[in-house]
Write an enzyme that holds these catalytic residues in place. Structure first.
Site, PDB file in Angstrom:
ATOM      1  N   GLY A 219       2.510 -11.016   5.882  1.00 36.61           N
ATOM      2  CA  GLY A 219       2.963  -9.852   5.130  1.00 36.61           C
ATOM      3  C   GLY A 219       4.177  -9.252   5.814  1.00 36.61           C
TER       4      GLY A 219
ATOM      5  N   TRP B 194       2.012  -7.761  -3.212  1.00 39.09           N
ATOM      6  CA  TRP B 194       1.424  -7.003  -4.315  1.00 39.09           C
ATOM      7  C   TRP B 194       1.752  -5.522  -4.294  1.00 39.09           C
ATOM      8  CZ3 TRP B 194      -0.307  -9.791  -8.156  1.00 39.09           C
ATOM      9  CH2 TRP B 194      -0.674 -11.115  -7.897  1.00 39.09           C
TER      10      TRP B 194
ATOM     11  N   ARG C   6      -5.192  10.505  -2.513  1.00 45.14           N
ATOM     12  CA  ARG C   6      -5.897   9.437  -3.215  1.00 45.14           C
ATOM     13  C   ARG C   6      -7.410   9.589  -3.169  1.00 45.14           C
ATOM     14  NH1 ARG C   6      -2.349   4.171  -1.283  1.00 45.14           N
ATOM     15  NH2 ARG C   6      -0.714   4.355  -2.877  1.00 45.14           N
TER      16      ARG C   6
END
Length: 588
Positions: A15, A48, A355
């Site tokens: 990543g 993603w 969140r």
């Protein structure tokens, strides 16, 4: 001794954090091997990432305050300072100049003062190698960057617009050019479809790892080893992570004796399209035969098949997908089954609250009204978010009617404990990205800081990891003397693990349920360990890593009797497990 390889720096994971670590080490003159389970490019979590990457702009104090506030006051101020003070430089150096990422921009036809490519993120000749500086200067001269300004976006819990993005698909627009750049680097070798099974360590120092490719296991000795293995999405039935996110780095580090911290803080993203009816399988009941517990999250009632996760989208015509927080940042509203907007009743910032608050509110409203949907009628959804609009169209979702959403596991805020250079408690071991606990996120992560944290800590860890000579020692012997297990063995065990985590260790947690989860996971880990002693396969080791990581999450949740951020307790009975900790995964 059997065949082996040596390298200056071994990076496990591909990543943005792993790639940044490889770049940082190579810039210091080291040879680097990047070993990744991913089959490029979609197999890495960074690919993603939707929303974007936050930068400091000219307000580091405001950025730091937003990070700490979102964390429920638990973020490490020193780590936050490292992030915000290095944000602009890291993004400019690597993403804007070295990789030439074309972030969304807008013409400055209003005469307003704002950062241009030649402003806050302008070229700094002190950054990068001489060749990279020359190339980036040429690109800047020919790109006409003075004629445009970046289209900074705002997402939940940010007090201002500070997020660079490319539509709602920033990750792949960063990840692909990063891979291509490192592919062409003479000092870096990237090995796809290669799994790390176990670290090679001796007397408190890590000397590399056992890597498996095409069924063959080989030691790779390194002067320093950097773990960048991403998240833990495979521990839950529905996740925004790519498949095979099994917590490998955390488990390997813990089993080797490294410290891990804040494992209880698992963030759920509040707005994931769950797919059509049937894409999310019904929960098949309690995980271990105990009396049925109260649903801990909406995942307990509507559990997705992880192989069709919100990121993987095995069936692109129907599969789940994440709806970026940037959509709410542009004005989209959450409504319940009665058509009522509900977030103002849960948080002063409404849809732009943290969140964890939004995710729990969505669950509450689904339980009360059967559904929650995102109202995008107030914005030009197709024009502003063409990638998301295309996903809706492919699934027959009409944005004018709203997008059905529910929470899904998204990000682990804890992990391998590291310092400001990514150094773990074991010598020559580093961890960066989602598998690391830097202290930046505390109990809850601020939107669009994960790519930034991976970039900043990756560069710093890579630079620090350079300059060590590998030492060849005796590597662990992995036995493979017993017959292969049935194909269904690992699948069934993973199904059992996910049922435990979804039922007991989700958005909301009861200490009694956590005790049940720990008992069930200890039994599962014991069963897996018995098979690992005489069999070597990637899938079995992934199951082992997942069971270790799940047990760590549960144990840390039990040890923390205070509701903070993503760790939300729903019972005043703060019981504790009676069993002794498993020394194999004890948090040292």
């Amino acid at each position: 001794m059997a065949e082996y390889e040596q390298t200056d720096v071994l990076v496990v994971g591909s990543g943005i954090a792993g790639l940044a670590a490889a770049l940082g080490a190579a810039r210091e003159g080291s040879d680097v091997v990047v070993a990744t389970k991913a089959k490029r490019p979609e197999g890495a979590s960074s690919w993603w990432a939707q929303g974007g990457i936050a930068v400091t702009r000219d307000n580091p104090e405001g950025f730091a305050e937003d990070i700490i506030d979102t964390s429920d006051g638990t973020a490490d101020p020193d780590a936050v300072e490292v992030l915000v003070e290095n944000a602009n430089d890291a993004v400019r150096d690597v993403l804007v100049e070295t990789l030439d990422v074309e972030f969304d921009s807008r013409k400055d036809d209003r005469g307003e003062s704002s950062e241009r490519a030649s402003g806050v993120l302008a070229s700094d000749p002190a950054q990068g190698s001489e060749g990279e500086r020359s190339e980036s200067s040429d690109r800047a001269a020919s790109s006409g960057s003075d004629d445009k300004e970046f289209d900074f976006a705002r997402e939940a819990a940010h007090s201002e617009e500070r997020i660079l993005h490319v539509d709602a698909s920033t990750g792949k627009h960063v990840h692909v050019p990063f891979l291509n750049h490192l592919d062409a680097h003479e000092s870096i070798e990237i090995r796809d479809d290669t799994a790390a099974l176990e670290l090679i360590r001796h007397e408190g120092r890590v000397h590399g790892a056992l890597l498996q490719h095409d069924g063959d296991v080989e030691p790779v000795y390194a002067g320093a080893t950097v773990l960048a293995t991403g998240g833990v999405g495979d521990l839950f039935a529905c996740s925004t992570n790519p498949a095979n996110s099994t917590g490998d780095g955390i488990a390997m580090a813990a089993l080797a004796g490294a410290d891990v911290e804040d494992m209880e803080y698992v963030q759920f993203h509040p707005t994931v399209y769950p797919g059509r009816e049937g894409d999310w399988r019904e929960s098949s009941g309690p995980a271990s035969g105990e009396s049925e517990a109260r649903s801990a999250s909406i995942m307990s009632n509507h559990t997705a098949n992880h192989e069709g996760s919100a990121s993987g989208e095995d069936d692109p015509a129907t599969g789940p997908f994440l709806v970026s927080e940037a959509v709410r940042g542009e004005g989209a509203l959450l409504r319940n089954g009665a058509g009522e907007r509900f977030m103002p009743g849960y948080h002063p910032d409404a849809e732009l609250g943290p969140r964890d608050v939004v995710a729990r509110a969505v669950v509450t409203e689904i339980e009360a009204t059967e559904e929650v949907w995102l109202d995008v009628s107030t914005l030009d959804f197709t024009g502003e978010f063409p990638d998301l609009a295309a996903k809706c169209d492919a699934r027959g979702v009409d944005g004018a009617d709203g997008i059905p959403v529910a929470p899904a596991e998204h990000f682990l805020c804890g992990g391998v404990a590291v310092d400001d250079r990514g150094r773990a408690s074991l010598d020559r071991l580093y961890a960066v990205g989602e598998c690391a606990r830097t202290g930046v996120h505390g109990a809850n992560r601020l939107a669009s800081t994960s790519l930034l944290e991976g970039l900043v800590w990756g560069l710093r860890a890579g630079e620090d990891a350079a300059g060590h000579t590998p030492l060849v020692i005796e590597a662990p012997e992995l036995l493979d003397r017993d017959p292969d297990l049935p194909d269904a063995f690992v699948r069934d065990k993973f199904h059992r693990l996910r049922r435990v985590m979804d039922e007991y260790v989700g958005l909301e947690r009861d200490p009694e349920d956590l005790n049940r989860a720990q008992a069930a996971l200890r039994r599962l880990k014991g069963e897996v360990d018995a098979y690992v002693r005489t069999r070597t396969s990637r899938s079995l080791y992934e199951l082992r890593h997942a069971s270790v990581t799940a047990l760590l999450v549960t144990r840390h949740a039990l040890a923390n009797d205070e509701s903070l951020g993503t760790h939300h307790l729903v019972s005043e009975n703060q019981g504790r497990a009676e069993e002794e900790p498993d020394p194999a995964v004890e948090n040292r």
